[in-house]
Design an enzyme around this catalytic site. Structure first.
Site, short mmCIF file in Angstrom:
data_model
loop_
_atom_site.label_atom_id
_atom_site.label_comp_id
_atom_site.label_asym_id
_atom_site.label_seq_id
_atom_site.Cartn_x
_atom_site.Cartn_y
_atom_site.Cartn_z
N LYS A 134 0.83 -1.20 0.00
CA LYS A 134 0.00 0.00 0.00
C LYS A 134 0.87 1.26 0.00
O LYS A 134 0.65 2.18 -0.78
CB LYS A 134 -0.93 -0.02 1.23
CG LYS A 134 -1.88 1.15 1.24
CD LYS A 134 -2.88 1.05 2.36
CE LYS A 134 -3.93 0.04 1.99
NZ LYS A 134 -5.09 -0.01 2.81
N ARG A 182 -3.37 2.97 8.55
CA ARG A 182 -3.66 1.73 7.83
C ARG A 182 -2.47 0.79 7.78
O ARG A 182 -1.34 1.24 7.59
CB ARG A 182 -4.06 2.05 6.38
CG ARG A 182 -5.31 2.87 6.26
CD ARG A 182 -5.49 3.41 4.85
NE ARG A 182 -6.63 4.31 4.79
CZ ARG A 182 -7.86 3.93 4.48
NH1 ARG A 182 -8.11 2.68 4.17
NH2 ARG A 182 -8.86 4.80 4.48
N MET A 226 -5.41 -7.43 8.95
CA MET A 226 -4.80 -6.56 9.95
C MET A 226 -5.71 -5.35 10.17
O MET A 226 -6.72 -5.20 9.51
CB MET A 226 -3.41 -6.15 9.49
CG MET A 226 -2.44 -7.31 9.54
SD MET A 226 -0.78 -6.86 9.10
CE MET A 226 -0.93 -6.42 7.40
N CYS A 259 11.36 -37.49 -16.55
CA CYS A 259 10.01 -37.96 -16.86
C CYS A 259 9.20 -38.24 -15.61
O CYS A 259 8.11 -38.79 -15.69
CB CYS A 259 10.08 -39.19 -17.75
SG CYS A 259 10.92 -40.58 -16.99
N SER A 301 17.21 -40.76 -18.70
CA SER A 301 16.03 -40.01 -18.30
C SER A 301 15.84 -40.17 -16.81
O SER A 301 15.77 -41.30 -16.29
CB SER A 301 14.80 -40.52 -19.06
OG SER A 301 13.65 -39.84 -18.59
N HIS A 340 -0.14 -44.39 -7.52
CA HIS A 340 -0.69 -45.00 -8.72
C HIS A 340 -1.91 -44.24 -9.24
O HIS A 340 -1.98 -43.85 -10.41
CB HIS A 340 -1.06 -46.46 -8.41
CG HIS A 340 -1.73 -47.16 -9.53
ND1 HIS A 340 -3.10 -47.25 -9.61
CD2 HIS A 340 -1.23 -47.72 -10.64
CE1 HIS A 340 -3.42 -47.89 -10.73
NE2 HIS A 340 -2.29 -48.18 -11.37
N GLY A 380 -8.03 -7.67 4.89
CA GLY A 380 -8.85 -7.80 6.09
C GLY A 380 -8.18 -8.49 7.27
O GLY A 380 -8.80 -8.73 8.29
N TYR A 438 15.30 -32.15 -21.97
CA TYR A 438 13.85 -31.96 -22.10
C TYR A 438 13.16 -32.37 -20.81
O TYR A 438 13.72 -33.10 -19.99
CB TYR A 438 13.29 -32.79 -23.27
CG TYR A 438 13.40 -34.27 -23.05
CD1 TYR A 438 12.41 -34.96 -22.35
CD2 TYR A 438 14.50 -34.99 -23.50
CE1 TYR A 438 12.52 -36.32 -22.11
CE2 TYR A 438 14.62 -36.35 -23.27
CZ TYR A 438 13.62 -37.01 -22.56
OH TYR A 438 13.73 -38.34 -22.30
N ARG A 468 -2.83 -1.47 -6.79
CA ARG A 468 -1.98 -2.66 -6.75
C ARG A 468 -2.27 -3.49 -8.00
O ARG A 468 -3.30 -3.28 -8.65
CB ARG A 468 -2.23 -3.47 -5.48
CG ARG A 468 -3.66 -3.89 -5.33
CD ARG A 468 -3.88 -4.55 -3.99
NE ARG A 468 -5.31 -4.77 -3.79
CZ ARG A 468 -5.87 -5.06 -2.65
NH1 ARG A 468 -5.16 -5.13 -1.56
NH2 ARG A 468 -7.17 -5.26 -2.55
C1 PEP Z 1 9.77 -42.08 -11.91
O1 PEP Z 1 10.08 -42.88 -11.05
O2 PEP Z 1 9.94 -40.86 -11.80
C2 PEP Z 1 9.14 -42.55 -13.14
C3 PEP Z 1 8.92 -41.72 -14.13
O3 PEP Z 1 8.72 -43.83 -13.18
P1 PEP Z 1 7.39 -44.36 -12.45
O4 PEP Z 1 6.68 -43.18 -11.91
O5 PEP Z 1 6.62 -45.08 -13.49
O6 PEP Z 1 7.96 -45.24 -11.42
#
Ligand code: PEP
Ligand code: MG
Length: 873
Positions: free
Chosen positions: A21, A91, A102, A833, A765, A455, A100, A853, A337
């Site tokens: 503020k 203020r 304080m 991944c 990966s 899962h 709201g 990637y 703001r």
């Molecule tokens: C991981 O373990 O990050 C992975 C990509 O394999 P999963 O989740 O299938 O075990």
């Protein structure tokens, strides 16, 4: 730093020091916009106040009084004057807005004498005595902690004495009496005389605002919203000349956005109230009028407002959220703001402001919190309807989107009803691969156990189905087919709604709103594509998921979990048969059939991703995950009096394969060491798919990835199978095939010996789910649903490491893996991944660590693209 800065002298870039503020008010003052004169006491003073044992440092009040003198000069009014008194508001204002949470005090400077002066000034004794009454009430409450009800009681009896029902009808006589009584209430409470000099009032008010920083409301708010000390450290106090929006019908007060906060249109959007104080608008006591009407009612002020909006936007290069007051026709700005907007509005304004040359493309990309884009890709709950539904429980938001359906607790029933066209929400304690067919037929999934990489979470995200996991307060009873939370029991077939973006479960059917990928959104994505450096691939296991990911901008598949394909209803039986096979010969027979199915799966996915790499990961879960849980099966056998040999064999095999610690058990490459024929079948299916597609001139680029590898010996064992298959296929088709062979890095030892692995592996990966589990020794299935919330509450962790890469631990290990790998092969392709691939903070880390990637589930691809662009800017 000085303890106090007048608005015109403060450096408004110092938000941490001045609060949001204060910074806004000083910036507006410098822009020569009409801000009432005032000053800011810094957040540093707030911290010193606490260090000092809750006492103001000595230099503060003298500096405050110097600034009051300046205000007198600018306003022509006098502090403690009986003719023309200067009144101020006090203020709060931290670096982050905490609406709201304080305290604020208005009309400070009034006492028995100045109230008369104020009456002369305003030519309105009733108004001035009413202001005085309000001041004592607010001051009593905020500074002394007097219970509001005591004041209300006096007010009510005064009204009935005078025979009126409305506050505004109280006459001066009554108001004077009320003032006397109010003071008595305060004096009884504090056992001291009510502070009458403005100096004393101001000192006490400043301290009270500082105290409200540590008030329960504010502390809880900061905790809930993750506002740590590095984001906001203490509150500043702003002392501002009072202006009155309640001085008659030529006065008003309002709150506007410079652009529409819902859809981003370039129009002033907001509300105002005539003859009211700012608090009335914010508190929603009276319904505001659309700001459009101001054009008619007070055209001059409307013009000033729209000029101010334009000037502020130009200056801040962000849509603003503004508070204004009109006092007897004179227009003032009280706050500005950055406007908080919906994801859709952020996208539209980003594109518009580039067109208007207000900002450049980089800024247009960085101003959008990437995570918020998720809301544009999924059904969301209709905000206006949510309040009509009772909340049953809250769990971990695992896969975004909103869905409704009947509560079904049994997997088989969920499949049957889903296939019969019923909308089903599958509610389970946890899910297993064998439950996956039910995911296809359910609208959404809700589990009481598990975390973000459990899962249920991963499978749902892959399918783009809403999912909530780790909903610990939900007690599920499979015996009666009910679940209970929040004192409510939901029976089978009763309607529930889940919001997988938030984690909330509601009773009944909450209407939802369709997502839209607008043209502006596509524009933003194309700018981000051109800016980012990281590659973006998808975690996808079906041709449909691959197509969707490609539409969203994925360039390849970073992880195709082949076990998912065994879950489809036409092959789970075969797969179980394979596990049950008593001889190698028998197993090979079943594997042949599975090979054909896998080959056709691969063809579908490779076609959908034609021209881009598709990383096919060989079987990962332990085999027992495909069999029923032995105890559940035993129960079922008893219940159904099933004494068949076949079932008994399944039970025996399930018991034989069961493990105490399956996540560290017989899974991934370890299964293939025992049953090499499984990987041989999968590798053959990949080569056969490639051969067939080559024939059809489809540019397929599969690569094969091995999970759970911890040593070069393991990797080489599989590599020799791969080499054999390659030779065989190349001879068969009289053709060479280039299918890269790589490994996951998800076992700690693999990261530490990545230089060895790089000898054989053609790419790496990181499986950051398993890697995080291994580095912390936190179970990825249980930790988030069990003890991690406490870690967050007690500030032992800021976020779950399963959600955002733990840079110091897991990240450190990744860096070792990357460096050693690239020492051997300079241009080694290294991706990630795990579920972190779709998390903006993790993406930022991956960019800085030179990862090639990131791979994320299809619905998170747009987020990943924007986050990768932001990391590159
Ligand atoms: C991981 O373990 O990050 C992975 C990509 O394999 P999963 O989740 O299938 O075990
Ligand atoms: Mg893994």
């Amino acid at each position: 730093n000085k303890p106090v800065y007048a608005f015109e002298e403060a450096d408004s870039k110092k938000r941490m020091l001045l609060g949001g503020k204060g910074a806004g008010l000083s910036e507006m003052t410098r822009l020569k916009l009409p801000v009432p004169p005032g000053f800011t006491i810094t957040t540093e003073v707030c911290n010193k106040y606490y260090e000092n044992g809750r006492k103001l440092p000595k230099d503060v009040m003298p500096a405050v009084m110097k600034n009051i003198l300046k205000m007198e000069k600018k306003t022509g009014k006098k502090w403690n004057s009986t003719k023309n008194p200067l009144l101020v508001s006090v203020r709060s204002g931290a670096a982050i807005s905490m609406p709201g949470m304080m305290d604020t005090i208005l009309n400070l400077g009034l006492n028995e004498k100045t109230v008369e002066g104020f009456a002369v000034q305003t030519k309105n004794p009733r108004f001035s005595w009413d202001s005085y009454r309000r001041f004592i009430q607010l001051f009593g409450k905020v500074v002394f902690g007097v219970n509001d009800e005591k004041f209300d009681h006096v007010l009510d009896s005064a009204k009935s004495k005078q025979g009126v029902t409305d506050d505004s009808k109280l006459n001066v006589e009554s108001l004077k009496k009320i003032v006397k009584e109010y003071k008595k209430i305060c004096e009884n409470h504090t056992k001291r005389k009510f502070p009458d000099t403005p100096n004393e009032q101001l000192g006490l008010a400043i301290e009270a605002v500082f105290r409200s920083w540590m008030g329960e409301r504010a502390v809880v708010y900061r905790e809930k919203n993750g506002i740590t000390k590095d984001i906001a450290n203490g509150t500043a106090v702003n002392v501002v000349t009072m202006v009155f929006g309640n001085m008659g019908d030529d006065s008003a007060t309002g709150v506007v956005f410079t652009r529409n906060g819902h859809n981003g249109k370039r129009e002033i959007e907001g509300e105002y109230l005539t003859n009211a104080q700012g608090e009335d608008v914010v508190a929603g006591v009276r319904t505001g009028k659309n700001v459009e009407l101001l054009k008619k009612e007070m055209p001059k002020s409307h013009k000033e407002l729209s000029n101010a909006c334009e000037k502020l936007e130009k200056h801040f290069r962000e849509p603003q959220d503004i508070e204004f007051t009109i006092e007897q026709g004179k227009f003032y700005l009280l706050q500005t703001r950055t406007a908080k907007m919906s994801a859709g509005a952020l996208v539209k304004t980003s594109v518009d402001m580039v067109k208007e040359k207000l900002i450049d493309k980089n800024r247009s990309l960085t101003r959008i919190p990437a995570q918020q884009l998720e809301a544009l890709l999924h059904r969301t709950m209709d905000e206006s309807k949510v309040k009509d539904h009772k909340q049953l429980a809250k769990g971990i938001a695992a896969s975004p989107g909103a869905a409704s359906g009947i509560a079904i607790f049994d997997v088989k029933k969920a499949i049957e009803l889903g296939e019969a066209g019923k909308k089903v929400i599958l509610i389970r304690k946890e899910t297993k691969p064998e439950d996956v067919p039910a995911f296809f037929s359910a609208e959404g999934i809700l589990t009481s156990l598990g975390g973000k990489s459990s899962h249920a979470a991963i499978v749902s995200r892959g399918m783009g189905k809403p999912c909530i996991v780790g909903c610990a307060e939900l007690k599920i009873n499979y015996e009666n087919n009910t679940c209970t939370a929040n004192g409510i029991t939901v029976k089978e077939n009763e309607m529930v709604s889940i919001d997988g973006s938030v984690g909330t479960v509601f009773i009944g059917e909450v209407p939802t709103v369709e997502p839209k990928v607008t043209k502006d959104f596509q524009t933003i994505l194309s700018w981000a594509q051109n800016t980012k450096q990281l590659g973006i691939r998808a975690n996808a296991d079906t041709p449909d998921a691959a197509k969707l990911a490609r539409q969203y901008g994925a360039q390849g598949i970073g992880l195709c979990r082949t076990e998912r394909m065994f879950n489809e209803s036409d092959r789970i039986g075969l797969f179980v048969e394979m596990i049950m096979a008593e001889s190698q010969e028998e197993r090979n027979k079943v594997l042949k059939k599975l090979q054909e199915l896998q080959k056709s799966d691969f063809i579908g996915i490779l076609k959908a991703m034609e021209g881009y790499k598709v990383t096919i990961r060989l079987l990962d879960p332990p085999l027992h995950e495909f069999l029923p849980n032995p105890e559940e099966l035993k129960d079922r056998m008893n219940k159904e009096n099933d004494k068949s040999k076949k079932t008994q064999r399944v039970l025996d095999r399930a018991r034989e394969l069961a493990e105490i610690n399956p996540m560290m058990g017989h899974r991934g490459v370890r299964v293939a060491i025992t049953y090499p024929e499984i990987y041989k079948m999968q590798i053959t299916a990949v080569f056969e798919a490639a051969a067939e597609l080559t024939k059809k001139k489809v540019n397929a680029k599969p690569q094969i990835m091995i999970p759970q590898v911890g040593s070069l010996a393991e990797l080489n064992y599989i590599k020799s199978i791969y080499d054999d298959v390659k030779k065989e296929i190349e001879q068969k088709y009289k053709k060479k095939f280039k299918i890269n062979f790589g490994t996951m890095l998800e076992v700690v030892r693999a990261c530490l010996t990545s230089d060895e692995l790089a000898d054989t592996a053609e790419f790496f990966s990181f499986g950051t789910n398993d890697l995080t589990q291994a580095v912390f020794s936190f179970s990825r299935e249980d930790a988030e649903g069990k003890f991690l919330p406490e870690y967050m509450e007690k500030e032992l962790l800021e976020t779950s490491p399963f959600q955002s890469i733990d840079v110091n631990g897991v990240g450190h290990l990744m860096k070792i893996g990357i460096r050693q790998g690239r020492d051997i092969k300079k241009d080694l392709e290294i991706g990630i991944c795990g579920e972190h691939g779709g998390d903006p903070n993790s993406i930022k880390f991956c960019h800085s660590a030179n990862v090639s990637y990131v791979s994320a589930s299809p619905h998170r691809i747009p987020i990943a693209i924007v986050a990768a662009a932001q990391a590159a800017i």
